[in-house]
Structures are given as C-alpha cells and as structure tokens.
Write an enzyme that holds these catalytic residues in place. Structure first.
Site, PDB file in Angstrom:
ATOM      1  N   GLU A  18     -47.242  21.084 -24.675  1.00  0.00           N
ATOM      2  CA  GLU A  18     -46.021  21.064 -25.494  1.00  0.00           C
ATOM      3  C   GLU A  18     -46.348  21.237 -26.987  1.00  0.00           C
ATOM      4  OE1 GLU A  18     -43.190  21.321 -24.232  1.00  0.00           O
ATOM      5  OE2 GLU A  18     -43.158  20.333 -22.269  1.00  0.00           O
ATOM      6  N   HIS A  71     -43.301  12.581 -26.684  1.00  0.00           N
ATOM      7  CA  HIS A  71     -42.517  13.076 -25.555  1.00  0.00           C
ATOM      8  C   HIS A  71     -42.986  12.339 -24.309  1.00  0.00           C
ATOM      9  CE1 HIS A  71     -41.136  15.418 -22.227  1.00  0.00           C
ATOM     10  NE2 HIS A  71     -42.356  15.817 -21.935  1.00  0.00           N
ATOM     11  N   HIS A  75     -41.598  10.711 -20.040  1.00  0.00           N
ATOM     12  CA  HIS A  75     -40.746  10.927 -18.874  1.00  0.00           C
ATOM     13  C   HIS A  75     -40.113   9.606 -18.411  1.00  0.00           C
ATOM     14  CE1 HIS A  75     -43.486  14.646 -17.761  1.00  0.00           C
ATOM     15  NE2 HIS A  75     -42.769  14.840 -18.844  1.00  0.00           N
ATOM     16  N   HIS A 102     -36.060  16.552 -17.429  1.00  0.00           N
ATOM     17  CA  HIS A 102     -37.475  16.600 -17.797  1.00  0.00           C
ATOM     18  C   HIS A 102     -37.931  15.344 -18.538  1.00  0.00           C
ATOM     19  CE1 HIS A 102     -40.925  18.903 -20.049  1.00  0.00           C
ATOM     20  NE2 HIS A 102     -41.262  17.688 -19.706  1.00  0.00           N
TER      21      HIS A 102
HETATM   22  O1  2HA Z   1     -47.877  17.070 -20.855  1.00  0.00           O
HETATM   23  O2  2HA Z   1     -45.052  16.290 -20.133  1.00  0.00           O
HETATM   24  O3  2HA Z   1     -43.779  18.465 -20.785  1.00  0.00           O
HETATM   25  C1  2HA Z   1     -47.117  17.298 -19.737  1.00  0.00           C
HETATM   26  C2  2HA Z   1     -45.692  17.314 -20.061  1.00  0.00           C
HETATM   27  C3  2HA Z   1     -45.075  18.606 -20.320  1.00  0.00           C
HETATM   28 ZN    ZN Z   2     -42.938  16.557 -20.102  1.00  0.00          ZN
END
Ligand code: 2HA
Ligand code: ZN
Length: 265
Positions: free
Chosen positions: A117, A140, A142, A212
């Site tokens: 990313e 970022h 999840h 995502h």
């Molecule tokens: O690094 O989360 O969006 C892996 C991810 C890609």
């Molecule tokens: Zn990701």
C-alpha cells in the site's frame, strides 16, 4: 536503527512495534494484513541522505513533489504485524524519496521492500505535507466489525455509518468528531485507492475502504490507532446488541446535540 544512530528515530520504531502488537492482539492483522508509515523527514533527512542505498531506486506510480527528499519508516511488504511487534528492525524499512519526488530507495536497516500500500501511504504524506497539515503517521488495518458493516449497502450512504457509530457511546463522537468517510471497493495497492482516500481526508477522521479495511492519519501513530479503535468499539457494541437479539436504540439526536455543544465538537 543500526545504520543511523538517532534516538528520536529509534522511538518511532518502538511506537510502530507497540501499535503493530495492538493490531495483532485485536485480530485486525491476519497474516500480513495492514501497514504503517511515519514521516521522519524532520528527524533524520540529513543522515538518511548520506547513506548509500541498500536497494532501488524504485519508480513511484506518480511523482510526489511535497515529500521530495523526505524519509519514511514503513512496514515491509508481506511482513506480519506480529513480527513487526517482536522484531521491528527486521520488518520495517527506512526509505528515502528522491530529490525529484519520482522514486525512492531503501536505506536502512535491511533491504526490506515497503508495503504493497505504499502508493496510498506516500500519496497521503505528500498531500498532508502539501497542505501543511501536522500529521506524520498513517495506519491501515483490517478491523473485523467495521469491515463487516461495509458489506451492508444500507451503511454505505454518506454519513449513515458515522451517525450510527457516534450514537453507540458518547466517547465516539467526542474522540472521532469528524467520523468515517467511505471509499467504494477499490483495488488494494492501487493509486486510485490512494486518490480516493485523499479526497476524504479533510472531511473525516478515518477512511473506510469498503470490504477491505480502515485507514487513519495522526500527529503520532498512537493517535491514528486510537481513532480506529474508538470506531471499532462502537461497531462492537452495535454487533453485541444485534447478537443479543435487538436493534440498539442509539443516542437520540437531542443527546448527540447536547454532547456536541458541551464539548464544542
Ligand atoms: O499489507 O493490508 O491492503 C496488506 C494489506 C493490503
Ligand atoms: Zn489491507
């Protein structure tokens, strides 16, 4: 770091390891899920400029003039957050953007290739630097419940999810006063995802990538993490109520207005 003797830089590495641990503990970082970057230009640009490159140059998808000559700590592509937590120096790279902003080189500590990313991370740093904003950290990750909510089209209309999450517990509005912007599903790692994220950065505290993950910026990494954590707590309260068999009432508009006035939000 071994190639640069700089206490401030070492503290940033430590905080990346700390937050990587939180991401793993929360179940937000399966395998290599998620990525982190910190703009450390003000801490070590001169020292980084003097180092011979370990790898690169790699051309960026688009030139980034506002971070030309800058340097960044970034988690490595394919690297697991749980190992970023336990062995940060083996799983993080220090990269240096070229003087024309069109490419980067890896300069420390090992030739770890940066996150997939990277277009989003560097484009965001470029945007923040260009408009003179103070944020230096990007995360970022999840988060399970927040991602689940983006699978419901009813939550994707403008500010529907923000209002729902604000209404679950007063702290969410207090600590995440601009709420959550939503990017429609977009290919991971793409420049388009970066551009769509930047479009929402002024209006919202956190940007949700549909189906995502979440992305937040902060003056430091803890602040960026906390924003996602606060929203995630609300999502879990919503899920918990639903799994007990009822739709949560949520705070009323009047209660939210009272909060807004009391805290000057
Ligand atoms: O690094 O989360 O969006 C892996 C991810 C890609
Ligand atoms: Zn990701």
């Amino acid at each position: 770091m071994k190639r640069i003797d700089n206490k401030e830089l070492d503290l940033r590495v430590e905080v990346i390891a700390e937050v990587a641990g939180y991401l793993w503990e929360r179940g937000w970082a399966e395998r290599n899920g998620g990525n982190i970057s910190i703009n450390v230009t003000e801490l070590c640009a001169a020292e980084a400029a003097a180092l011979p490159a370990l790898d690169g140059p790699y051309v960026l998808p688009k030139a980034l003039p506002h971070i030309a000559g800058g340097c960044f700590l970034v988690t490595g592509t394919g690297r697991r957050m749980r190992y970023v937590a336990s062995r940060p120096l083996e799983n993080i790279a220090l990269i240096r953007v070229a003087a024309d902003g069109a490419s980067y080189e890896i300069v420390a500590d090992e030739a770890v290739r940066p996150t997939s990313e990277l277009p989003a991370h560097l484009s965001i740093h470029d945007y923040l630097a260009g408009v003179g904003r103070p944020e230096r950290a990007v995360v970022h990750t999840h988060p399970i419940e927040l991602i689940a909510m983006t699978h419901n089209p009813a939550f994707l209309d403008k500010d529907v999810l923000t209002r729902l999450l604000w209404s679950m517990i007063p702290e969410t509005r207090a600590f995440c006063p601009k709420g959550l912007g939503i990017v429609p599903y977009t290919l991971p790692g793409s420049q388009l995802l970066a551009d769509r994220t930047i479009d929402l950065l002024d209006e919202y505290d956190v940007v949700m990538w549909t189906k995502h993950g979440a992305l937040a910026v902060g003056t430091d990494l803890i602040e960026a993490f906390d924003q996602i954590d606060v929203l995630s707590k609300s999502a879990r309260i919503y899920e918990s109520a639903r799994s007990m068999g009822f739709v949560p009432t949520g705070m009323s508009d009047a209660e939210m207005q009272e909060l807004k006035e009391a805290f000057g939000l």
